[in-house]
Design a protein around this motif. Structure first.
Motif, short mmCIF file in Angstrom:
data_model
loop_
_atom_site.label_atom_id
_atom_site.label_comp_id
_atom_site.label_asym_id
_atom_site.label_seq_id
_atom_site.Cartn_x
_atom_site.Cartn_y
_atom_site.Cartn_z
N TRP A 2 0.81 -1.21 0.00
CA TRP A 2 0.00 0.00 0.00
C TRP A 2 0.85 1.27 0.00
O TRP A 2 0.40 2.32 -0.38
N MET A 3 2.10 1.17 0.43
CA MET A 3 2.88 2.39 0.63
C MET A 3 3.08 3.23 -0.64
O MET A 3 2.86 4.44 -0.60
N PRO A 4 3.48 2.65 -1.78
CA PRO A 4 3.67 3.51 -2.96
C PRO A 4 2.40 4.27 -3.36
O PRO A 4 2.45 5.47 -3.64
N GLU A 5 1.28 3.58 -3.36
CA GLU A 5 0.02 4.24 -3.72
C GLU A 5 -0.34 5.32 -2.71
O GLU A 5 -0.77 6.42 -3.07
N GLN A 6 -0.15 5.02 -1.43
CA GLN A 6 -0.46 6.00 -0.38
C GLN A 6 0.45 7.22 -0.49
O GLN A 6 0.00 8.35 -0.34
N LEU A 7 1.73 6.99 -0.76
CA LEU A 7 2.66 8.12 -0.90
C LEU A 7 2.31 8.97 -2.11
O LEU A 7 2.39 10.21 -2.04
N GLN A 8 1.94 8.33 -3.20
CA GLN A 8 1.58 9.08 -4.40
C GLN A 8 0.35 9.95 -4.13
O GLN A 8 0.30 11.12 -4.50
N ALA A 9 -0.64 9.39 -3.46
CA ALA A 9 -1.87 10.13 -3.16
C ALA A 9 -1.62 11.21 -2.11
O ALA A 9 -2.09 12.35 -2.25
N ARG A 10 -0.88 10.88 -1.05
CA ARG A 10 -0.69 11.80 0.07
C ARG A 10 0.19 12.99 -0.31
O ARG A 10 -0.06 14.11 0.10
N TYR A 11 1.26 12.70 -1.06
CA TYR A 11 2.24 13.75 -1.36
C TYR A 11 2.23 14.21 -2.82
O TYR A 11 3.04 15.04 -3.19
N ASP A 12 1.35 13.64 -3.62
CA ASP A 12 1.23 14.00 -5.04
C ASP A 12 2.58 13.91 -5.74
O ASP A 12 3.03 14.84 -6.40
#
Length: 174
Positions: A2-12
């Motif tokens: 989940w981390m890559p997707e979450q980082l992309q969404a959270r930090y654009d």
């Protein structure tokens, strides 16, 4: 994961950067786990097996919980958030000097069985945590910055650390 997707969404973040940034917490784990094992092995003759293993595991759980809380409240500051996530996973890796080897000292003739039981519990927890995290993220007020899964993880770490400390003290008398 989940981390890559979450980082992309959270930090654009651009997709190319996401892969690099999402690898940083794992890199911190590699470094700290090697150091933790070395320091623990050097400390055992001075402080005793149970005390060193108990300290390492308790530090691991409480440190990881604190890192998760700090990550949850870091907001959208990329390097601050990643610093806290790296800290959380670095603390988690200290468990290699704690519970990961404690059963070899506690019950050497049953260490394989105990290790297998511990891994089974960890596997079941992993099977439950992935869908639970997805459920919590999907229902978050802001799915790009869900704080509930991180705080839940922190609570589990704090409770587990305190339980470990209580039960490990009993093992010291064995």
């Amino acid at each position: 994961s989940w981390m890559p997707e979450q980082l992309q969404a959270r930090y654009d973040l651009p997709l190319g950067i996401v892969g690099i940034v999402s690898g940083l917490p794992s890199a911190s784990q590699v470094i700290v786990s090697c150091l933790a094992g070395y320091v623990a092995d050097r400390s055992v003759p001075h402080y005793g097996v149970a005390r060193v293993r108990s300290f390492a595991q308790t530090l691991s759980m409480l440190g990881m919980g604190t890192g998760m809380v700090l990550f949850a409240v870091a907001g959208r500051e990329l390097w601050l958030g990643m610093t806290w996530m790296c800290l959380a996973l670095a603390f988690a890796s200290i468990s290699v000097a704690g519970v990961s080897v404690f059963h070899f000292h506690l019950a050497p003739s049953r260490a394989g069985f105990l290790f297998g039981c511990g891994n089974t519990v960890g596997t079941v927890a992993g099977m439950v945590s992935v869908p639970l995290t997805g459920f919590l993220v999907e229902r978050a007020a802001d799915p790009t910055n869900p704080w509930v899964p991180y705080l839940l993880c922190a609570v589990i770490c704090y409770v587990a650390g305190l339980l470990w400390l209580c039960f490990a003290r009993r093992a010291e008398s064995l």
